[in-house]
Motif scaffolding. Structure first.
Motif, PDB file in Angstrom:
ATOM      1  N   SER A  36       0.829  -1.222   0.000  1.00  0.00           N
ATOM      2  CA  SER A  36       0.000   0.000   0.000  1.00  0.00           C
ATOM      3  C   SER A  36       0.852   1.257   0.000  1.00  0.00           C
ATOM      4  N   ARG A  37       2.067   1.220   0.638  1.00  0.00           N
ATOM      5  CA  ARG A  37       2.843   2.438   0.785  1.00  0.00           C
ATOM      6  C   ARG A  37       4.285   2.261   0.319  1.00  0.00           C
ATOM      7  N   SER A  38       4.630   1.225  -0.388  1.00  0.00           N
ATOM      8  CA  SER A  38       6.002   1.053  -0.856  1.00  0.00           C
ATOM      9  C   SER A  38       6.020   0.242  -2.146  1.00  0.00           C
ATOM     10  N   SER A  78      13.976  -0.373  -2.377  1.00  0.00           N
ATOM     11  CA  SER A  78      12.576  -0.046  -2.116  1.00  0.00           C
ATOM     12  C   SER A  78      12.413   1.448  -1.931  1.00  0.00           C
ATOM     13  N   VAL A  79      11.195   1.899  -2.376  1.00  0.00           N
ATOM     14  CA  VAL A  79      10.796   3.295  -2.195  1.00  0.00           C
ATOM     15  C   VAL A  79       9.590   3.281  -1.284  1.00  0.00           C
ATOM     16  N   SER A  80       9.585   3.933  -0.148  1.00  0.00           N
ATOM     17  CA  SER A  80       8.478   3.914   0.806  1.00  0.00           C
ATOM     18  C   SER A  80       7.847   5.299   0.911  1.00  0.00           C
ATOM     19  N   SER A  81       6.909   5.408   1.881  1.00  0.00           N
ATOM     20  CA  SER A  81       6.168   6.651   2.102  1.00  0.00           C
ATOM     21  C   SER A  81       5.332   7.030   0.890  1.00  0.00           C
ATOM     22  N   LEU A  82       4.829   5.995   0.186  1.00  0.00           N
ATOM     23  CA  LEU A  82       3.975   6.237  -0.975  1.00  0.00           C
ATOM     24  C   LEU A  82       2.517   6.262  -0.544  1.00  0.00           C
ATOM     25  N   SER A  83       1.677   6.711  -1.400  1.00  0.00           N
ATOM     26  CA  SER A  83       0.238   6.762  -1.140  1.00  0.00           C
ATOM     27  C   SER A  83      -0.426   5.480  -1.668  1.00  0.00           C
ATOM     28  N   PRO A  84      -1.419   4.972  -0.931  1.00  0.00           N
ATOM     29  CA  PRO A  84      -2.091   3.746  -1.406  1.00  0.00           C
ATOM     30  C   PRO A  84      -2.878   4.005  -2.695  1.00  0.00           C
ATOM     31  N   THR A 110       1.284   0.829  -9.935  1.00  0.00           N
ATOM     32  CA  THR A 110       0.319   1.331  -8.973  1.00  0.00           C
ATOM     33  C   THR A 110       0.572   0.680  -7.639  1.00  0.00           C
ATOM     34  N   THR A 111       0.441   1.420  -6.570  1.00  0.00           N
ATOM     35  CA  THR A 111       0.554   0.842  -5.233  1.00  0.00           C
ATOM     36  C   THR A 111      -0.725   0.108  -4.875  1.00  0.00           C
ATOM     37  N   ALA A 112      -0.637  -0.835  -3.923  1.00  0.00           N
ATOM     38  CA  ALA A 112      -1.802  -1.597  -3.478  1.00  0.00           C
ATOM     39  C   ALA A 112      -2.773  -0.690  -2.740  1.00  0.00           C
ATOM     40  N   PRO A 113      -4.070  -1.170  -2.594  1.00  0.00           N
ATOM     41  CA  PRO A 113      -5.032  -0.356  -1.872  1.00  0.00           C
ATOM     42  C   PRO A 113      -4.637  -0.272  -0.397  1.00  0.00           C
ATOM     43  N   ASP A 114      -5.410   0.530   0.311  1.00  0.00           N
ATOM     44  CA  ASP A 114      -5.157   0.723   1.736  1.00  0.00           C
ATOM     45  C   ASP A 114      -5.521  -0.527   2.522  1.00  0.00           C
ATOM     46  N   ILE A 115      -4.980  -0.722   3.685  1.00  0.00           N
ATOM     47  CA  ILE A 115      -5.200  -1.918   4.497  1.00  0.00           C
ATOM     48  C   ILE A 115      -6.593  -1.853   5.103  1.00  0.00           C
ATOM     49  N   PRO A 116      -7.466  -2.886   4.867  1.00  0.00           N
ATOM     50  CA  PRO A 116      -8.775  -2.889   5.493  1.00  0.00           C
ATOM     51  C   PRO A 116      -8.643  -3.312   6.965  1.00  0.00           C
ATOM     52  N   SER A 117      -9.745  -3.204   7.695  1.00  0.00           N
ATOM     53  CA  SER A 117      -9.754  -3.633   9.092  1.00  0.00           C
ATOM     54  C   SER A 117     -10.967  -4.527   9.337  1.00  0.00           C
ATOM     55  N   ILE A 118     -10.789  -5.554  10.175  1.00  0.00           N
ATOM     56  CA  ILE A 118     -11.859  -6.504  10.490  1.00  0.00           C
ATOM     57  C   ILE A 118     -12.784  -5.868  11.514  1.00  0.00           C
ATOM     58  N   GLN A 119     -14.066  -5.926  11.188  1.00  0.00           N
ATOM     59  CA  GLN A 119     -15.071  -5.395  12.094  1.00  0.00           C
ATOM     60  C   GLN A 119     -15.673  -6.487  12.970  1.00  0.00           C
ATOM     61  N   LYS A 120     -15.879  -7.705  12.349  1.00  0.00           N
ATOM     62  CA  LYS A 120     -16.533  -8.774  13.089  1.00  0.00           C
ATOM     63  C   LYS A 120     -16.192 -10.117  12.436  1.00  0.00           C
TER      64      LYS A 120
END
Length: 818
Positions: A36-38, A78-84, A110-120
């Motif tokens: 997502s960011r690298s 590697s290049v980091s601090s990228l935007s998802p 293209t960078t990967a999407p942002d990291i999702p989070s588990i709700q349930k």
């Protein structure tokens, strides 16, 4: 994140490929992985480069590039601090120590999407967990990751959106779950993990219906389950009955027969979580059927049809009899085939469905019609009075008897006893059958018993003599006769003839014998009618035999025969020849055949005749008369000692013996011809002439003819002399007692001379004209008939002129017989 062996292999291949490109076209660059960011970039080395610089510029915000710099020995960074979820232009620059750019390359990623989070995260089934999570911008799909806490299980599952379910899990097991977002560039880092447990499995229920109003449910214990919940629902109803239990079996009673119920079962764990549910449907057993009727039906085979009322929930029915027969059907009736006659049994019916059988119905009785009697017979105590009788059979109330004659006339008899009288005639076959009856009816078929009366005697018997020892008997066919036995009886024995046709020939009978002939009709069942009247017929007389044939004269023969017949039998003797037949008759055994010609062969037979007819001819004998004598015999002398005898042909003769006989000897010749040359003849002799004609069988006829005299003898000692007076003298000596004239002939080259000498003279003088000639001299006697003998010997002489008294012989030769 560490580098896997597969990534290392890809990197090495890429470096090799990059080196080749660099040698040809300069430096190359590519994106190895993204998050997502690298981004991790790899490139090919450049000779002389002391450092490399990577610049990642977002496509949407070119003014916010991100930099990274690496030493000259590095080929990946590697290049980091990228935007998802952002498209970046990646530029690689190879620089020398003075920071001059030696070569550069550019790529897009293209960078990967942002990291999702588990709700349930929760489990509704024992083999799966459902995860609810937040979505990420630009994500095209998500990856759910499940790991066991023990580390022995790892599974990633692609899902399109939230919520997603992970399957293939174990029941009542704890799992660590995380989620990752995915786009065309790659996947994000895993979300913060969460824990969840799968629920227990459902109880695996087995159901049975022990009776038509109960259902028994059983199941094996479920692991980690502390309680079970069961709900039962009748099919087509909304009413539910629920119960909880810690046992592993439950009985539901008070249910409807033949009705389907569905039972749903669930297990509970110690934390109060329900597990999977499992539903099973079970039908209760049907009620007992009620038998409504039983019919006994006749067809090709006896059968019963059982009827009963419909039973709810019954899939099929089974009906059986007390003797062990049964039938099965899905309807409310069935057939039991075959049935036996004379039976009294009961029938019960059971209804079946998937749960099993119902209780049997109450037994219902039935009877079949009586069996026809096995033993049926016909009695005929007196001729023409018959009765049908039989043995009584069980369950019979009365009997009907059918009596049918073979000409179509039929009679019936209805009785409760086991006997039925009727009138019967000779020569007929009666077909009888007995049918017993009861309330079920009677059997459609009964055994037919045949009874045949004794056949009638034929009334128009004719007996004819068709040959000397053969009788032909004919009559019209009679009723009831299958075969006819014909006998011819006489004192010496009996001759039989059996045939199915109304005609019989009795051959090889005794001749001159009276026979008593009887035709007896017979049938296989009743035997023979021995009361038929006989008929008398006599055979032809016996053939006589020829005992002897004796010749009584040159043209008559006496024939002696046997007389084998008694009574006034006449005997005819016949002699059959090539041109005629001669006969004679007798009663006492001999007669004479006369006027038989010579040289003929006859076949002599004898035949006897009486008022009945003629006998066969007896054995014949051949009578051969002597061969005929030739009409003439001619004897011609060929030489002084040989004659030629000829004669005419002779009827019946095959060879001849000719004899010339005299006191001085005889000559004989045996030949097949009609001529013969005979030697050893004496000259000047009288011979008798005899001839024997002989047939091919040796029969001879002696024939005598007029005598024959041989010619005079030729002289001997013939000599030629010259005389003083110029004459020649021929001198000879005569043979035989009789004196003959002689003719002397001289044949010379200059002149021929002839001289005739008187009887008794033995010389002859001839006057010669010239001397010194050579002469051929013949001296021949002259017979009584004045004919000169022509076969005397010639001689040749050379006679010189005067000065020599005797001629000198040159040669002697036989002169031609001509």
């Amino acid at each position: 994140m560490g580098t896997t062996p597969l990534q290392t292999l890809k990197l090495l291949l890429l470096l090799t490929f990059t080196g080749i490109c660099a040698a040809q076209n300069g430096i190359t660059v590519s994106v190895f992985t993204v998050t997502s960011r690298s981004m991790t970039v790899q490139w090919s080395g450049h000779s002389g480069a002391s450092s490399y610089k990577i610049t990642a510029t977002p496509k949407t915000f070119p003014s916010l590039p991100v930099f990274a710099q690496f030493s000259g020995n590095t080929v990946m960074g590697s290049v980091s601090s990228l935007s998802p979820n952002t498209m970046y232009a990646i530029q690689l620059e190879a620089m020398d120590s003075a920071l001059n750019v030696l070569s550069s390359a550019t790529t897009m990623e293209t960078t990967a999407p942002d990291i999702p989070s588990i709700q349930k995260a929760y489990s509704k089934h024992s083999d799966s967990i459902t995860v609810e999570f937040t979505t990420s911008v630009g994500a095209t799909s998500y990856i759910l990751r499940a790991e066991s806490k023990t580390g022995d299980f790892f599974l990633e599952t692609d899902v399109p959106s939230s919520p997603g379910t992970v399957v293939q899990l174990q029941p009542y097991t704890d799992y660590i779950l995380s989620v990752m977002s995915v786009n065309s560039g790659g996947r994000s880092q895993p979300s913060y993990p969460t824990e969840a447990r799968t629920v227990v499995t459902a109880p695996q229920m087995n159901t049975t219906s022990p009776s038509n109003n109960t259902i028994l449910v059983t199941w094996p214990p479920v692991e980690h389950a502390v309680l079970y919940s069961l709900v039962i629902i009748r099919e087509g109803s909304s009413t539910r009955v629920k119960l909880n239990t810690t046992d592993t079996s439950v009985t539901f009673d008070g249910l409807e027969a033949g009705t389907t119920y569905c039972i749903k079962g669930t297990a509970w764990d110690s934390e109060g979580q329900t597990g999977d549910d499992f539903t099973v449907c079970q039908i209760t057993r049907p009620s007992s059927p009620d038998v409504t009727s039983i019919e006994v039906i006749q067809g090709r085979a006896l059968q019963i049809t059982i009827y009963w009322a419909y039973v709810q929930g019954a899939a099929h029915y089974l009906a059986w009899t007390s003797n062990g027969q049964n039938c099965s059907t899905e309807g409310t009736f069935c057939y039991i085939i075959p049935q036996e006659c004379g039976q009294n049994h009961t029938v019960s019916v059971v209804a079946y469905n998937e749960a099993g059988p119902s209780n049997p119905s109450q037994p219902t009785s039935y009877i079949t019609y009586p069996c026809p009697p096995e033993n049926v017979w016909v009695e005929e105590p007196t001729a023409g009075n018959c009765s049908v009788a039989w043995e009584e059979v069980p369950l019979a109330e009365y009997y009907i008897t059918f009596i049918k004659r073979d000409d179509g006339i039929e009679k019936t008899c209805n009785t409760t006893t086991a006997r039925c009288p009727f009138s019967c005639m000779c020569g007929y076959t009666y077909l009888t059958s007995v049918f017993p009856y009861n309330q079920a009816g009677t059997y459609l078929f009964a055994k037919v018993r045949n009874y045949t009366t004794i056949p009638c005697c034929p009334q128009d018997v004719t007996v004819m003599l068709v040959s000397t020892e053969t009788l032909e008997i004919m009559w019209s066919p009679v009723k009831g006769a299958e075969v006819y036995e014909t006998t011819a009886v006489e004192t010496g024995g009996i001759v039989h003839c059996n045939d199915t046709s109304p005609v019989c020939t009795l051959s090889d009978l005794s001749c001159n014998t009276a026979y008593s002939v009887t035709v007896t009709p017979c049938s296989e069942l009743r035997g023979c009618n021995r009361t038929c009247a006989p008929h008398t017929k006599e055979t032809a007389p016996c053939a006589p035999e020829i005992l002897d044939i004796t010749q009584t004269s040159s043209s008559a023969y006496k024939v002696l025969i046997t007389t084998p017949n008694s009574g006034s039998a006449n005997y005819n003797v016949s002699a059959a020849g090539p041109r005629s037949t001669l006969t004679c008759q007798t009663r006492n055994g001999s007669c004479e055949l006369t006027q038989l010609p010579c040289g003929a062969s006859y076949e002599v037979t004898a035949v006897a005749s009486t008022a009945v007819g003629r006998s066969l001819p007896g054995f014949s004998k051949t009578l051969e008369t002597g061969p005929c004598c030739p009409l003439y015999v001619n004897v011609t002398q060929v030489t002084q000692a040989m004659t030629n005898v000829t004669w005419s042909s002779s009827s019946g003769a095959r060879s001849f013996v000719t004899t010339l006989k005299s006191p001085r000897g005889e000559a004989k010749c045996h030949t097949l011809d009609t001529h013969c040359l005979m030697g050893c003849i004496t000259c000047g002799t009288n011979y008798s002439v005899n001839l024997a004609a002989i047939s091919s069988t040796g029969h001879q006829s002696q024939c005598t003819y007029s005598g024959f005299s041989s010619s005079a003898c030729c002289p001997t000692g013939v000599k030629l002399y010259r005389r003083t007076n110029n004459s020649l003298r021929v001198y000879w000596r005569s043979l035989g007692p009789q004196a003959y004239k002689h003719i002397v002939e001289l044949y010379g080259t200059g002149a021929n001379y002839t001289c005739i000498a008187t009887e008794g003279s033995m010389y002859c003088d001839i006057q010669e004209d010239t001397c010194g000639d050579v002469y051929t001299v013949v001296v021949a006697p002259v017979g009584q008939n004045g004919i000169k003998v022509t076969f005397c010997l010639t001689r040749t002489y050379s006679v010189p002129c005067p000065g020599s008294n005797a001629g000198m012989i040159i040669s002697r030769r036989r002169r031609s017989a001509q």
